[in-house]
Design a protein around this motif. Structure first.
Motif, PDB file in Angstrom:
ATOM      1  N   VAL A  78      16.191-103.984   2.638  1.00  0.00           N
ATOM      2  CA  VAL A  78      14.766-103.800   2.912  1.00  0.00           C
ATOM      3  C   VAL A  78      14.602-102.816   4.069  1.00  0.00           C
ATOM      4  CG1 VAL A  78      13.971-106.030   2.051  1.00  0.00           C
ATOM      5  CG2 VAL A  78      14.755-105.840   4.418  1.00  0.00           C
ATOM      6  N   LYS A  79      13.425-102.231   4.183  1.00  0.00           N
ATOM      7  CA  LYS A  79      13.123-101.339   5.280  1.00  0.00           C
ATOM      8  C   LYS A  79      12.797-102.147   6.538  1.00  0.00           C
ATOM      9  CE  LYS A  79      11.244 -97.790   2.206  1.00  0.00           C
ATOM     10  NZ  LYS A  79      10.047 -96.997   1.820  1.00  0.00           N
ATOM     11  N   PRO A  80      13.016-101.576   7.736  1.00  0.00           N
ATOM     12  CA  PRO A  80      12.712-102.307   8.967  1.00  0.00           C
ATOM     13  C   PRO A  80      11.292-102.864   9.006  1.00  0.00           C
ATOM     14  CG  PRO A  80      13.970-100.349   9.484  1.00  0.00           C
ATOM     15  CD  PRO A  80      13.660-100.272   8.016  1.00  0.00           C
ATOM     16  N   GLY A  81      10.323-102.095   8.527  1.00  0.00           N
ATOM     17  CA  GLY A  81       8.942-102.556   8.556  1.00  0.00           C
ATOM     18  C   GLY A  81       8.651-103.731   7.649  1.00  0.00           C
ATOM     19  N   ALA A 122      11.529-108.404  21.585  1.00  0.00           N
ATOM     20  CA  ALA A 122      11.351-107.026  22.048  1.00  0.00           C
ATOM     21  C   ALA A 122      12.283-106.081  21.298  1.00  0.00           C
ATOM     22  CB  ALA A 122      11.595-106.939  23.552  1.00  0.00           C
ATOM     23  N   GLY A 123      13.541-106.472  21.161  1.00  0.00           N
ATOM     24  CA  GLY A 123      14.507-105.635  20.457  1.00  0.00           C
ATOM     25  C   GLY A 123      14.111-105.390  19.016  1.00  0.00           C
ATOM     26  N   ALA A 124      13.619-106.434  18.356  1.00  0.00           N
ATOM     27  CA  ALA A 124      13.201-106.305  16.969  1.00  0.00           C
ATOM     28  C   ALA A 124      12.007-105.355  16.842  1.00  0.00           C
ATOM     29  CB  ALA A 124      12.852-107.673  16.393  1.00  0.00           C
ATOM     30  N   LEU A 125      11.032-105.514  17.720  1.00  0.00           N
ATOM     31  CA  LEU A 125       9.841-104.668  17.675  1.00  0.00           C
ATOM     32  C   LEU A 125      10.202-103.205  17.920  1.00  0.00           C
ATOM     33  CD1 LEU A 125       7.398-107.009  19.613  1.00  0.00           C
ATOM     34  CD2 LEU A 125       7.225-106.385  17.204  1.00  0.00           C
ATOM     35  N   TRP A 126      11.068-102.943  18.866  1.00  0.00           N
ATOM     36  CA  TRP A 126      11.475-101.571  19.157  1.00  0.00           C
ATOM     37  C   TRP A 126      12.310-100.969  18.021  1.00  0.00           C
ATOM     38  CZ3 TRP A 126      12.424-103.492  24.718  1.00  0.00           C
ATOM     39  CH2 TRP A 126      11.308-103.190  25.517  1.00  0.00           C
ATOM     40  N   ALA A 127      12.896-101.835  17.197  1.00  0.00           N
ATOM     41  CA  ALA A 127      13.658-101.355  16.034  1.00  0.00           C
ATOM     42  C   ALA A 127      12.768-101.146  14.817  1.00  0.00           C
ATOM     43  CB  ALA A 127      14.768-102.349  15.698  1.00  0.00           C
ATOM     44  N   GLY A 128      11.478-101.364  14.968  1.00  0.00           N
ATOM     45  CA  GLY A 128      10.549-101.147  13.861  1.00  0.00           C
ATOM     46  C   GLY A 128      10.256-102.373  13.019  1.00  0.00           C
ATOM     47  N   PHE A 178      25.799-106.850  19.712  1.00  0.00           N
ATOM     48  CA  PHE A 178      24.904-108.003  19.714  1.00  0.00           C
ATOM     49  C   PHE A 178      23.442-107.565  19.697  1.00  0.00           C
ATOM     50  CE2 PHE A 178      28.757-109.654  21.840  1.00  0.00           C
ATOM     51  CZ  PHE A 178      29.011-110.749  21.035  1.00  0.00           C
ATOM     52  N   LYS A 179      22.579-108.450  19.218  1.00  0.00           N
ATOM     53  CA  LYS A 179      21.162-108.252  19.480  1.00  0.00           C
ATOM     54  C   LYS A 179      20.973-108.241  20.996  1.00  0.00           C
ATOM     55  CE  LYS A 179      19.963-111.993  17.259  1.00  0.00           C
ATOM     56  NZ  LYS A 179      19.045-113.068  16.847  1.00  0.00           N
ATOM     57  N   PRO A 180      20.098-107.416  21.556  1.00  0.00           N
ATOM     58  CA  PRO A 180      19.003-106.682  20.941  1.00  0.00           C
ATOM     59  C   PRO A 180      19.258-105.192  20.715  1.00  0.00           C
ATOM     60  CG  PRO A 180      18.593-106.804  23.287  1.00  0.00           C
ATOM     61  CD  PRO A 180      19.919-107.498  23.029  1.00  0.00           C
ATOM     62  N   PHE A 181      20.490-104.772  20.463  1.00  0.00           N
ATOM     63  CA  PHE A 181      20.729-103.363  20.155  1.00  0.00           C
ATOM     64  C   PHE A 181      20.017-102.987  18.856  1.00  0.00           C
ATOM     65  CE2 PHE A 181      23.784-103.548  23.460  1.00  0.00           C
ATOM     66  CZ  PHE A 181      24.070-102.231  23.821  1.00  0.00           C
ATOM     67  N   THR A 182      19.342-101.847  18.859  1.00  0.00           N
ATOM     68  CA  THR A 182      18.585-101.394  17.694  1.00  0.00           C
ATOM     69  C   THR A 182      19.462-101.310  16.454  1.00  0.00           C
ATOM     70  OG1 THR A 182      16.979-100.169  19.029  1.00  0.00           O
ATOM     71  CG2 THR A 182      17.256 -99.458  16.732  1.00  0.00           C
ATOM     72  N   ASP A 183      20.684-100.812  16.620  1.00  0.00           N
ATOM     73  CA  ASP A 183      21.593-100.686  15.471  1.00  0.00           C
ATOM     74  C   ASP A 183      21.805-102.022  14.769  1.00  0.00           C
ATOM     75  OD1 ASP A 183      21.864 -98.045  16.100  1.00  0.00           O
ATOM     76  OD2 ASP A 183      23.899 -98.202  16.905  1.00  0.00           O
ATOM     77  N   ALA A 238       7.163-104.939  26.343  1.00  0.00           N
ATOM     78  CA  ALA A 238       7.419-104.734  24.910  1.00  0.00           C
ATOM     79  C   ALA A 238       6.103-104.680  24.144  1.00  0.00           C
ATOM     80  CB  ALA A 238       8.280-105.874  24.365  1.00  0.00           C
ATOM     81  N   PRO A 239       6.103-104.136  22.925  1.00  0.00           N
ATOM     82  CA  PRO A 239       4.892-104.191  22.090  1.00  0.00           C
ATOM     83  C   PRO A 239       4.465-105.643  21.871  1.00  0.00           C
ATOM     84  CG  PRO A 239       6.515-102.694  21.142  1.00  0.00           C
ATOM     85  CD  PRO A 239       7.207-103.417  22.256  1.00  0.00           C
ATOM     86  N   GLU A 240       3.191-105.838  21.638  1.00  0.00           N
ATOM     87  CA  GLU A 240       2.670-107.191  21.444  1.00  0.00           C
ATOM     88  C   GLU A 240       3.171-107.779  20.125  1.00  0.00           C
ATOM     89  OE1 GLU A 240      -1.644-109.554  21.401  1.00  0.00           O
ATOM     90  OE2 GLU A 240      -1.522-107.390  21.799  1.00  0.00           O
TER      91      GLU A 240
END
Length: 228
Positions: free
Chosen positions: A168-171, A184-190, A152-157, A207-209
């Motif tokens: 598409v690329k994560p960015g 937070a999970g999405a931001l940490w995944a790039g 499940f989200k928020p696992f990076t995988d 988490a990142p802003e």
């Protein structure tokens, strides 16, 4: 400088797009009329979805929701059978209405040239039924459930899988969600992220802003429509 458009906008579904008010009444009825217990049940469901994923096993989000409904009920001296709990959760989750601004905001984003993808912890069949009943199917280019990942989200995988599914690329991905843990999970995944500040929801301070944080989807859509 004007920000660059993300190539794909991924939308969380429950609470971000769909209003949980009707669910609050049904879950509250099952819990002896205590509608105020909905946030506790929803949080417990999320907690045990993480327990399941971290343990390397998988149960559907709906089944986890039913099991945790039984747990919350038991803590308030209420007994709910497994079948009854599953029926309550399924019925309540599949008959949610969109928040009032959602459809107009989605049209704004489509007119601005964005690719829109639903991205949910719910099952694929559950997502299809939710969107059919809410009249949202035609607004989206694709609908992704995490069930085929087993996490499940928020696992990076899981976010990396979502990006790969859309090639598409994560960015180049932006998640739009009303949950601080999801953003937070999405931001940490790039990924990039926009936070819908629904009542009672907050971003995670560690988490990142987030790139965008607004009180509804209309405001977020207007900002994204200015991106180039």
């Amino acid at each position: 400088m004007t920000p660059l458009k993300p190539k794909v906008l991924f939308f969380d579904v429950n609470e971000t797009l769909l209003d949980l008010s009707t669910m609050k009444k049904q879950i509250g009825k099952a819990l002896g009329g205590k509608e105020e217990l909905l946030p506790l049940w929803f949080t417990t469901m999320l907690q045990y979805s993480l327990v399941v994923s971290a343990s390397g096993t998988y149960h559907s989000f709906g089944h986890i929701g039913a099991a945790t409904l039984q747990m919350v009920a038991a803590n308030h001296n209420i007994t709910i059978s497994e079948n009854e709990a599953r029926n309550i959760v399924t019925d309540s989750m599949q008959n949610l209405r969109p928040h009032p601004e959602v459809k107009d905001a989605l049209v704004t984003l489509k007119d601005a040239g964005y690719q829109l993808v639903a991205f949910t912890n719910s099952s694929q069949d559950g997502l299809k039924n939710q969107f059919k009943n809410a009249g949202l199917t035609d607004y989206f280019d694709d609908m992704l459930s995490v069930e085929s990942t087993g996490k499940f989200k928020p696992f990076t995988d899981t976010y990396l899988w979502g990006a790969k599914q859309m090639d598409v690329k994560p960015g180049d991905c932006m998640l739009i969600a009303a949950h601080g843990w999801d953003v937070a999970g999405a931001l940490w995944a790039g990924w990039r992220a926009a936070f819908v500040n629904r009542p009672g929801q907050q971003t995670f301070p560690l988490a990142p802003e987030t790139e965008i944080a607004e009180t509804d989807l209309t405001k977020i859509a207007r900002i994204l429509a200015t991106y180039q």
